[in-house]
Design a protein around this motif. Structure first.
Motif, short mmCIF file in Angstrom:
data_model
loop_
_atom_site.label_atom_id
_atom_site.label_comp_id
_atom_site.label_asym_id
_atom_site.label_seq_id
_atom_site.Cartn_x
_atom_site.Cartn_y
_atom_site.Cartn_z
N THR A 693 0.85 -1.19 0.00
CA THR A 693 0.00 0.00 0.00
C THR A 693 0.88 1.24 0.00
O THR A 693 1.94 1.27 0.64
CB THR A 693 -0.93 0.03 1.22
N SER A 718 -0.71 -4.99 -0.23
CA SER A 718 -1.96 -4.33 -0.58
C SER A 718 -3.17 -5.28 -0.51
O SER A 718 -4.26 -4.87 -0.14
CB SER A 718 -1.87 -3.73 -1.99
N VAL A 762 -1.00 1.85 -4.78
CA VAL A 762 -0.07 0.81 -4.34
C VAL A 762 1.27 1.03 -5.02
O VAL A 762 1.37 1.75 -6.02
CB VAL A 762 -0.61 -0.60 -4.66
N SER A 846 -5.62 3.22 3.54
CA SER A 846 -5.21 3.54 2.17
C SER A 846 -6.39 3.85 1.26
O SER A 846 -6.20 4.28 0.12
CB SER A 846 -4.40 2.39 1.57
#
Length: 948
Positions: A693, A718, A762, A846
């Motif tokens: 991330t 991620s 990402v 995120s």
């Protein structure tokens, strides 16, 4: 006997073809003609509309006595008894104090009074357009309750309701005469660029909130209906001309013009036709936000400056790593490398970019052309065939992940529709061409590269920095010297050399050397609906369906369609049951829709609602509804493969991940050894399956130099999944009524979103295997430790993914609208909206939900369309509180703003004309609605409208 039969047949024929002819004039309480009033025979579909002089004429097979009803929005309906076969009527309509009886169609796909609508609905009619103080009717929609407008360009404004606003609003649908106005490539509406001319608007209806139960996947957060005038009802030549000035500190005062013509004619009761032409041109709001995107407070002297409206400065590199590249290229010797490596700082430096105002002509243009042919085979409105074509051309600035100049962009739509009293069947196609559109970020990058490559520029910068430092310069002085030397030969905007490079870049679709956007995408769509009300009497039952096919064709520039167009289809079907009880005081409505998209499982969308009308006149209506809505991932969410420079946007359709690939150079000898060569090939699989991330990489970078063990412990894989449809459960309550001459419209909603679609940034390393908290002591053989080396040496690629969050998102809000007419025909109106959402950011740090909506909005107006003879005026004001704006382009705070619009108008009946003098943002304080576009200034105009 034969004579008898002959006489009998003549008698029968005379009865069969006997007709009554009714004509007359409709006026208001002041004796002025009322145009557009509906005149119909009670109990029949036979009807007509009054002309500009208030006159009408109709025929019916009924013989007297029978009744004729005359209605018009804003007036109390009148029913008149007809006692003579050729009677002339003089009807005087009285203005009503409420809009509860306005007729709407969109809420239930059937005509009903607005007070009986099962869901919240807003409406703008011909009379509202006339009194609007906004420069255009589309701008005037911003004064409706629940509407939030987001301005990307003067000709490109995006409507939003109930939160999660964007410029690229894929959650909101706009239908123009039943045709979806969305761009085939981009999947969202480009404002009114291919919409409707102001003089052809019959009505505008807005449904805030989820409408998937009747209108499918894209009607997730609201839907706008624009309905045009029929040439059977509105004939003659109409025209308007507006001229004025826009004023902005950055752009100064500039001329603005908008004009159009409508021609409509009924050739017979069987055939009519119309055509519209409209053109607008002016100077766009200059975008001059030079704040640094990642370093608040930094100016252009900052080493890694990246201005909001500056392009080309996205080219940046760690200046310390340049020494290794210079050594590998043989530019410096090993001994020089030792000096360079010791002196060069370990942080990024960016190239000098170009301002947005230097990369566009800052002119805005929009031309709209449409025509339609209307055939009534039986000579009445019970069955009509319509062929319609619409064309839109223009310039505007669109903002997505970057800023894009839509230059000579054009869209066209062609429709054939069969409609009757209880059904419609339509099919249409939408086609677009990007024209000479281009990406401003890549324009800046590649104009820079036309005169000096990135490698040469950064090499000169590094060498000058070292030389200056050895000569005794401070770091700031060394950086200033380095930039001056590296910028030697820079192309200056406005010069012939600059324009030559600029024109070469914007005509080249290759992102490595150009910035042109290529697009020839299209949509094929069909709709059908049938209402069984004449066949089934115990309830009103409707069934319908739709089918759509996308043909994506960006030639590999935006989508992964370099090898050929991508085809993608979806379909849906629905039914609705509606019945009234308790002497028509209670109306129950149930709807159910099923939709299936090519890459996803089918989805059911139910809606149940109830409306109860209280009071002796049924003027107090209470409504409640529950429905589920859903939104399929857009074609962008699935098939985009777009390099925007600082990142690559990757859609998550399974076949899309392997279609997108790029070859990237690897920094440092160690990196090349770990990657297995000087270059590495990455695909969409790296983005989704082997990435960290971006938020965790940022945390890692801040701590890596001082505590590498603690820093690596912050890294998180991620774990992005492929996109799937998002869903909403929507609860809506409302009241419409009149209390002591005050008309109230109150509504409240509560939405629960699951699998909410959004973006996730990402970072995919060129080598190694991504894991949570990789071990920095693992050594070169440890795949996790290899990713740390990649992150620390700029051997990674940034991606923006399209994915869903597992966190449930909730939003709620309410609105109150009040109107009242007071002495002297003054009309007062005010409304208030409250909106908030609930998202636990800590659980998914995120993910950006992008609510982008002020918590508080207040709007008010006062007007009088008969202030004194032939004069009218209107003043409207709106205020919104500050709020956070989040988008793939930039985040920031939108300040609170107060905007006042005003107009005065004068009617000249002898010339069938209305003159208007107006001003938008009368106070003059510039404001913004989105981070990225220019501040909105003032707009003054004078207009002349002629209606037959």
């Amino acid at each position: 006997m034969k004579v008898y039969l002959f006489i009998l047949s003549l008698f029968c024929c005379s009865i069969s073809f006997a007709q009554s002819s009714v004509s007359g004039t409709v006026t208001d309480s002041n004796g002025l003609p009322v145009s557009g009033a509906s005149v119909s025979v009670v109990g029949e579909s036979t009807g007509t509309i009054t002309d500009s002089d208030g006159k009408f004429s109709l025929s019916t097979s009924q013989m007297p006595p029978f009744s004729v009803q005359v209605t018009n929005i804003g007036f109390t309906a009148q029913t008149i008894q007809v006692t003579s076969p050729s009677q002339k009527l003089a009807v005087s309509l009285q203005e009503e104090e409420t809009k509860l009886n306005e007729i709407v169609i969109s809420a239930s796909r059937t005509p009903e009074r607005i007070k009986e609508s099962p869901v919240t609905i807003e409406r703008m009619g011909i009379k509202d357009i006339k009194k609007s103080a906004s420069p255009t009717f589309y701008d005037g929609l911003e004064n409706l309750k629940e509407v939030q407008m987001n301005t990307s360009s003067m000709s490109f404004k995006s409507i939003n309701t109930r939160g999660f606003a964007t410029i690229a609003n894929t959650r909101f649908m706009q239908l123009v005469d039943g045709m979806d106005n969305s761009s085939p490539l981009l999947n969202f509406v480009l404002g009114n660029m291919i919409g409707m001319s102001e003089i052809d608007v019959q009505s505008v209806e807005l449904l805030p909130g989820a409408s998937s139960a009747l209108y499918g996947a894209n009607a997730f957060n609201g839907i706008l209906f624009m309905n045009s005038k029929s040439p059977f009802d509105y004939q003659g030549i109409s025209a308007y001309a507006k001229y004025g000035s826009t004023n902005q500190k950055a752009a100064g005062a500039n001329e603005y013009a908008d004009y159009g013509v409508r021609v409509a004619h009924t050739f017979s009761k069987y055939f009519a036709a119309k055509a519209n032409v409209a053109f607008m041109h002016g100077t766009d709001w200059y975008a001059t936000d030079y704040r640094d995107l990642s370093n608040p407070g930094a100016d252009r002297s900052f080493y890694n400056y990246n201005g909001v409206n500056v392009y080309g400065d996205e080219a940046s590199t760690n200046i310390k790593a340049v020494a290794g590249k210079m050594l590998a290229a043989g530019v410096i010797t090993p001994a020089q490398f030792t000096v360079f490596d010791a002196i060069l700082p370990n942080y990024k430096v960016s190239r000098t970019g170009y301002n947005e105002v230097d990369l566009t002509d800052n002119k805005v243009r929009n031309a709209k052309v449409d025509y339609s042919l209307h055939l009534r085979p039986f000579g009445n409105a019970d069955f009509e065939i319509i062929f319609q074509s619409k064309f839109g051309f223009g310039n505007a600035v669109y903002q997505g992940a970057n800023r894009y100049y839509l230059n000579n962009f054009n869209m066209q739509q062609h429709k054939i529709e069969f409609k009757g009293k209880n059904f419609f069947l339509r099919g249409y196609t939408t086609t677009e061409d990007g024209g000479k559109s281009y990406d401003m970020l890549f324009t800046g990058l590649n104009v820079n590269r036309q005169w000096k490559s990135d490698a040469v520029w950064f090499g000169q910068y590094a060498a000058t920095y070292v030389t200056s430092t050895l000569g005794g310069a401070t770091p700031d002085q060394a950086h200033a010297n380095a930039r001056n030397v590296a910028d030697t030969g820079r192309l200056i905007p406005g010069t012939a050399a600059f324009m030559k490079a600029f024109n070469r870049v914007i005509s080249d679709p290759n992102v490595l050397s150009g910035s042109k956007l290529v697009d020839n995408s299209r949509i094929y769509h069909s709709d059908v609906n049938y209402n069984f009300r004449d066949l089934i009497k115990f309830a009103e039952i409707q069934v319908g369906g739709s089918y759509r096919q996308y043909q994506l064709n960006s030639h590999g520039r935006i989508y992964t369609d370099a090898a050929g167009p991508i085809y993608y289809d979806e379909y849906g079907m629905y039914t609705q049951f509606q019945k009234k009880f308790m002497e028509d005081r209670l109306k129950l409505v149930g709807s159910l829709r099923y939709d299936k998209s090519q890459n996803f499982d089918g989805n059911y969308s139910p809606r149940v609602s109830a409306v109860y009308s209280a009071g002796a006149e049924k003027n107090h209506t209470f409504r409640g509804s529950f429905q589920t809505g859903f939104r399929n991932p857009s074609t962008q969410d699935q098939y985009i493969g777009f390099n925007v420079g600082s990142a690559v946007l990757i859609g998550s359709a399974p076949d899309n991940l392997t279609r997108y690939s790029e070859v990237l150079p690897v920094n440092t000898a160690i990196g090349q050894a770990l990657a297995g060569g000087e270059n590495v090939t990455l695909t969409g699989l790296n983005a989704y399956n082997n990435s960290y991330t971006a938020a965790s990489v940022t945390q890692f970078s801040e701590l890596a130099a001082s505590d590498p063990i603690a820093a690596s412990a912050l890294l998180r894989k991620s774990n992005a999944s492929n996109v799937k449809p998002e869903t909403v459960k929507a609860f809506d309550l409302g009241y419409r009524g009149q209390i002591k001459n005050f008309s109230f419209d109150i509504n409240a909603y509560y939405n629960i979103y699951n699998d909410f679609l959004g973006n996730l940034n990402v970072i995919a390393p060129y080598y190694g295997t991504v894991v949570d908290s990789p071990n920095p002591l693992g050594g070169a053989a440890d795949p996790g430790a290899q990713t740390l080396h990649a992150l620390q040496n700029d051997n990674y690629r940034v991606y923006q993914l399209y994915t869903n969050t597992d966190i449930e998102i909730k939003s709620l809000g309410f609105g109150v609208g009040v109107t009242r007419k007071i002495a002297g025909n003054f009309e007062l109106g005010a409304n208030y909206n409250y909106a908030q959402f609930d998202f636990d950011q800590a659980k998914d740090p995120s993910f950006e939900a992008g609510f982008n909506t002020p918590k508080h909005r207040v709007k008010g107006s006062i007007g009088n369309d008969r202030l004194f003879k032939n004069f009218g005026f209107n003043v409207s004001a709106r205020w919104s509180s500050e709020y956070l704006w989040q988008s793939g382009f930039a985040d920031g705070t939108i300040d609170a703003a107060t905007v006042v619009d005003a107009q005065i108008n004068y009617s000249l009946p002898q010339l069938k004309s209305v003159f208007k003098l107006g001003a938008a943002n009368l106070g003059g304080k510039e404001y913004r609605q989105v981070i990225g576009p220019g501040l909105i200034g003032q707009q003054y105009f004078i207009s002349w409208t002629v209606n037959p």
